[in-house]
Design a protein around this motif. Structure first.
Motif, mmCIF file in Angstrom:
data_model
loop_
_atom_site.group_PDB
_atom_site.id
_atom_site.type_symbol
_atom_site.label_atom_id
_atom_site.label_comp_id
_atom_site.label_asym_id
_atom_site.label_seq_id
_atom_site.Cartn_x
_atom_site.Cartn_y
_atom_site.Cartn_z
ATOM 1 N N VAL A 111 -27.177 11.094 -26.685
ATOM 2 C CA VAL A 111 -28.100 12.124 -26.211
ATOM 3 C C VAL A 111 -28.627 12.931 -27.398
ATOM 4 O O VAL A 111 -28.008 12.954 -28.455
ATOM 5 C CB VAL A 111 -27.429 13.079 -25.205
ATOM 6 N N PRO A 112 -29.767 13.612 -27.218
ATOM 7 C CA PRO A 112 -30.257 14.465 -28.297
ATOM 8 C C PRO A 112 -29.410 15.716 -28.458
ATOM 9 O O PRO A 112 -28.569 16.043 -27.603
ATOM 10 C CB PRO A 112 -31.684 14.825 -27.841
ATOM 11 N N VAL A 113 -29.648 16.405 -29.557
ATOM 12 C CA VAL A 113 -28.878 17.593 -29.915
ATOM 13 C C VAL A 113 -28.834 18.621 -28.783
ATOM 14 O O VAL A 113 -27.790 19.223 -28.506
ATOM 15 C CB VAL A 113 -29.495 18.227 -31.184
ATOM 16 N N THR A 114 -29.966 18.801 -28.116
ATOM 17 C CA THR A 114 -30.062 19.861 -27.109
ATOM 18 C C THR A 114 -29.193 19.615 -25.880
ATOM 19 O O THR A 114 -28.950 20.540 -25.106
ATOM 20 C CB THR A 114 -31.522 20.023 -26.655
ATOM 21 N N VAL A 115 -28.730 18.393 -25.691
ATOM 22 C CA VAL A 115 -27.944 18.065 -24.488
ATOM 23 C C VAL A 115 -26.439 18.169 -24.751
ATOM 24 O O VAL A 115 -25.637 18.216 -23.815
ATOM 25 C CB VAL A 115 -28.313 16.650 -23.986
ATOM 26 N N LEU A 140 -12.398 16.435 -26.169
ATOM 27 C CA LEU A 140 -13.609 15.651 -26.385
ATOM 28 C C LEU A 140 -14.624 15.848 -25.270
ATOM 29 O O LEU A 140 -15.837 15.784 -25.507
ATOM 30 C CB LEU A 140 -13.247 14.169 -26.518
ATOM 31 N N ARG A 141 -14.146 16.118 -24.063
ATOM 32 C CA ARG A 141 -15.061 16.319 -22.939
ATOM 33 C C ARG A 141 -15.870 17.601 -23.067
ATOM 34 O O ARG A 141 -16.870 17.785 -22.363
ATOM 35 C CB ARG A 141 -14.302 16.295 -21.612
ATOM 36 N N VAL A 142 -15.450 18.482 -23.946
ATOM 37 C CA VAL A 142 -16.239 19.676 -24.237
ATOM 38 C C VAL A 142 -17.631 19.281 -24.732
ATOM 39 O O VAL A 142 -18.618 19.980 -24.488
ATOM 40 C CB VAL A 142 -15.512 20.538 -25.296
ATOM 41 N N LEU A 143 -17.723 18.152 -25.421
ATOM 42 C CA LEU A 143 -18.990 17.716 -25.999
ATOM 43 C C LEU A 143 -19.939 17.127 -24.971
ATOM 44 O O LEU A 143 -21.152 17.072 -25.192
ATOM 45 C CB LEU A 143 -18.737 16.690 -27.104
#
Length: 294
Positions: free
Chosen positions: A125-129, A153-156
């Motif tokens: 995904v792009p940075v904004t997502v 990791l799910r924080v991301l």
């Protein structure tokens, strides 16, 4: 006791746009976050939000239980990580740098040789997502390592997927999906150029492009079945017919002075598939020419 004291400490190596987004997501979720970048001057906003910025990568690694790497490619990431092997030993290293499956497996072998728990990953995904429920990230490597750090990791991204023990799988999926994306985007831009050469505005063509996308979900599913089975039904649209259609587009494009490199590549694959005896089969039969490219 503060909320951060309940959270796994995380270090992010690499503060490009994506690295900053990753660190920001960890900070937003309350993880004690340390950051480092090869060149100084990045990360001021993260420091203002509570991140710790270190002068050296070794200091950054020693500060956390989980180390996340996001750099240009694996040549760059290994150049950074090689001197840090002793500092990384006993810690979890998560490499979210994009590259090839072969390089992912090489990095995993290096990590295993130094007693480092290693996960390979890919960001789709792009940075904004990043940090949202829709963010898709792949991880591959030892399941116990993933499960131990899954909540971190799910924080991301809410759509965080574990693919399996083979460290190369994240890159396999990443490369394949981006293959589909970039070739599709190339075709989209070329189509706008082709119509635009005759004065048709992009905005005028766009609604019909969007409508065409409605066939793709079914096409993806049926193509998957066909490539797995090796059966390529072509009764409705055999390759010999489709090759003629591609020829028409090439000729129209050439007449308008447009680049036909991608289209010529498609036609070459079609011609090879037909030469292999698949002229009466459907489009999916071109996979036989793709597989036999070498």
């Amino acid at each position: 006791m503060t909320n951060q004291q309940h959270k796994t400490s995380v270090t992010v190596l690499g503060l490009g746009a994506m690295g900053q987004a990753l660190a920001g997501a960890f900070l937003g979720a309350g993880h004690p976050t340390t950051v480092w970048n090869r060149t100084p001057g990045k990360g001021d906003d993260l420091v203002a939000r509570g991140a710790t910025r270190t002068a050296t990568a070794a200091e950054a690694v020693r500060a956390s239980d989980v180390v996340v790497v996001c750099l240009y490619d694996y040549a760059v990431s290994q150049a950074v990580l090689d001197p840090l092997a002793a500092d990384l030993s006993g810690r979890a290293l998560v490499n979210l740098t994009s590259d090839t499956p072969e390089r992912s497996r090489e990095a995993a072998a290096w990590a295993a040789g130094h007693g480092i728990d290693y996960l390979d990953g890919a960001i789709l995904v792009p940075v904004t997502v990043i940090g949202t429920a829709d963010a898709l990230l792949f991880h591959s490597g030892p399941r116990p390592v993933f499960e131990r750090h899954e909540s971190t990791l799910r924080v991301l991204g809410g759509n965080t997927v574990y693919l399996g023990e083979d460290h190369g799988l994240a890159a396999v999926y990443d490369n394949a999906l981006l293959d589909f994306f970039w070739t599709s985007m190339s075709g989209l831009v070329h189509a706008f150029a082709l119509a635009g050469a005759d004065g048709v505005k992009g905005a005028e063509l766009a609604p019909y492009m969007s409508a065409l996308l409605s066939i793709f979900p079914e096409a993806v599913e049926s193509t998957a079945v066909e490539v797995d089975s090796g059966v390529y039904p072509g009764e409705q649209a055999p390759l010999v017919t489709e090759a003629a259609n591609v020829d028409h587009i090439i000729h129209a494009s050439e007449h308008r002075g447009l680049d036909v490199g991608a289209l010529s590549g498609i036609k070459a694959v079609l011609d090879r598939a037909i030469a292999k005896g698949h002229g009466a089969d459907g489009w999916t039969a071109t996979i036989e020419a793709v597989r036999g490219a070498r």
